[in-house]
Design an enzyme around this catalytic site. Sequence first.
Site, PDB file in Angstrom:
ATOM      1  N   GLU A 276      32.193  50.983  44.069  1.00  0.00           N
ATOM      2  CA  GLU A 276      32.556  49.576  43.941  1.00  0.00           C
ATOM      3  C   GLU A 276      31.337  48.689  43.696  1.00  0.00           C
ATOM      4  O   GLU A 276      31.425  47.693  42.969  1.00  0.00           O
ATOM      5  CB  GLU A 276      33.318  49.130  45.190  1.00  0.00           C
ATOM      6  CG  GLU A 276      34.686  49.794  45.299  1.00  0.00           C
ATOM      7  CD  GLU A 276      35.436  49.411  46.557  1.00  0.00           C
ATOM      8  OE1 GLU A 276      36.609  49.810  46.667  1.00  0.00           O
ATOM      9  OE2 GLU A 276      34.865  48.718  47.433  1.00  0.00           O
TER      10      GLU A 276
ATOM     11  N   ASN B 102      44.322  37.746  51.709  1.00  0.00           N
ATOM     12  CA  ASN B 102      43.814  38.077  53.046  1.00  0.00           C
ATOM     13  C   ASN B 102      42.295  37.940  53.148  1.00  0.00           C
ATOM     14  O   ASN B 102      41.646  38.613  53.935  1.00  0.00           O
ATOM     15  CB  ASN B 102      44.269  39.477  53.466  1.00  0.00           C
ATOM     16  CG  ASN B 102      43.769  40.572  52.543  1.00  0.00           C
ATOM     17  OD1 ASN B 102      43.050  40.298  51.572  1.00  0.00           O
ATOM     18  ND2 ASN B 102      44.135  41.800  52.825  1.00  0.00           N
TER      19      ASN B 102
ATOM     20  N   TYR C 146      41.715  47.983  40.368  1.00  0.00           N
ATOM     21  CA  TYR C 146      42.851  48.427  41.186  1.00  0.00           C
ATOM     22  C   TYR C 146      43.721  49.451  40.465  1.00  0.00           C
ATOM     23  O   TYR C 146      44.891  49.614  40.792  1.00  0.00           O
ATOM     24  CB  TYR C 146      43.691  47.222  41.597  1.00  0.00           C
ATOM     25  CG  TYR C 146      42.993  46.343  42.613  1.00  0.00           C
ATOM     26  CD1 TYR C 146      42.822  46.765  43.927  1.00  0.00           C
ATOM     27  CD2 TYR C 146      42.476  45.104  42.251  1.00  0.00           C
ATOM     28  CE1 TYR C 146      42.172  45.975  44.861  1.00  0.00           C
ATOM     29  CE2 TYR C 146      41.820  44.302  43.176  1.00  0.00           C
ATOM     30  CZ  TYR C 146      41.672  44.747  44.476  1.00  0.00           C
ATOM     31  OH  TYR C 146      41.017  43.958  45.399  1.00  0.00           O
TER      32      TYR C 146
ATOM     33  N   HIS D 226      37.579  41.627  50.991  1.00  0.00           N
ATOM     34  CA  HIS D 226      37.700  43.053  50.656  1.00  0.00           C
ATOM     35  C   HIS D 226      36.451  43.753  51.143  1.00  0.00           C
ATOM     36  O   HIS D 226      35.360  43.166  51.165  1.00  0.00           O
ATOM     37  CB  HIS D 226      37.834  43.247  49.143  1.00  0.00           C
ATOM     38  CG  HIS D 226      37.675  44.675  48.706  1.00  0.00           C
ATOM     39  ND1 HIS D 226      38.704  45.587  48.741  1.00  0.00           N
ATOM     40  CD2 HIS D 226      36.569  45.356  48.270  1.00  0.00           C
ATOM     41  CE1 HIS D 226      38.254  46.769  48.326  1.00  0.00           C
ATOM     42  NE2 HIS D 226      36.969  46.652  48.033  1.00  0.00           N
TER      43      HIS D 226
ATOM     44  N   LYS E 113      37.436  36.688  48.684  1.00  0.00           N
ATOM     45  CA  LYS E 113      38.454  36.572  47.649  1.00  0.00           C
ATOM     46  C   LYS E 113      38.711  35.110  47.255  1.00  0.00           C
ATOM     47  O   LYS E 113      38.279  34.179  47.941  1.00  0.00           O
ATOM     48  CB  LYS E 113      39.751  37.216  48.138  1.00  0.00           C
ATOM     49  CG  LYS E 113      39.645  38.727  48.334  1.00  0.00           C
ATOM     50  CD  LYS E 113      40.985  39.304  48.775  1.00  0.00           C
ATOM     51  CE  LYS E 113      40.933  40.810  48.916  1.00  0.00           C
ATOM     52  NZ  LYS E 113      42.244  41.375  49.332  1.00  0.00           N
TER      53      LYS E 113
END
Length: 200
Positions: free
Chosen positions: A141, A127, A61, A130, A20
């Site tokens: 995805e 975080n 999302y 993914h 990310k």
Amino acid sequence: MALTTARCAKALQLTLAVIKPDAVAHPLVLEALHEKILENNFIIVKAKETVWRRQDSERFYAEHKGRFFYQRLVEFMSSGPMWAYILAREEAVSHWRAMMGPTKVFRARYDAPGSIRARFGLTDTRNTTHGSDSEDSAWREIAFFFPEFSVAEWMERAEPAFRAGPVEYDPHRRMHTLLGQHRPKGPLETDPQHRPEVAH
């Protein structure tokens, strides 16, 4: 190029892994995560740097729309460059998710202190990584990030050769390739227009 023998008893599984923007913003963290992928015997089938527009983030999302974290997540994931990977190995989905650790950074530090999110995560949104949560999610995805790549075709034509090995890692392209005599011909060959960019 480093030569690797990828002989596996079980069929290889594909998963999507994303580093990310919070991690890509720090080159040393990005390289540490890339090395961790290699150290854990993943085959990097595809890799590329990408930047999302806000609408890309909203589409990816969409299932979370209306939840309290949705806007924050959408804004963050379109805030800067990311690295996306198609990874292959036995039970790739579960192995990558175990490496990442729990989504919540506090829980990761408590339950899985050696995990990626425990070591590098900042908040539950920032975080670091993914990963797909199931094989079905991985296929969906991967198609989102790599629309030119056919998972079904790779599994049918390339997976047996990658599983038998050997493969070589090309640090300039940041991915693995089959040795010449094993490389499938046709649409699975890398399209020069889709070569992954190298981080500077």
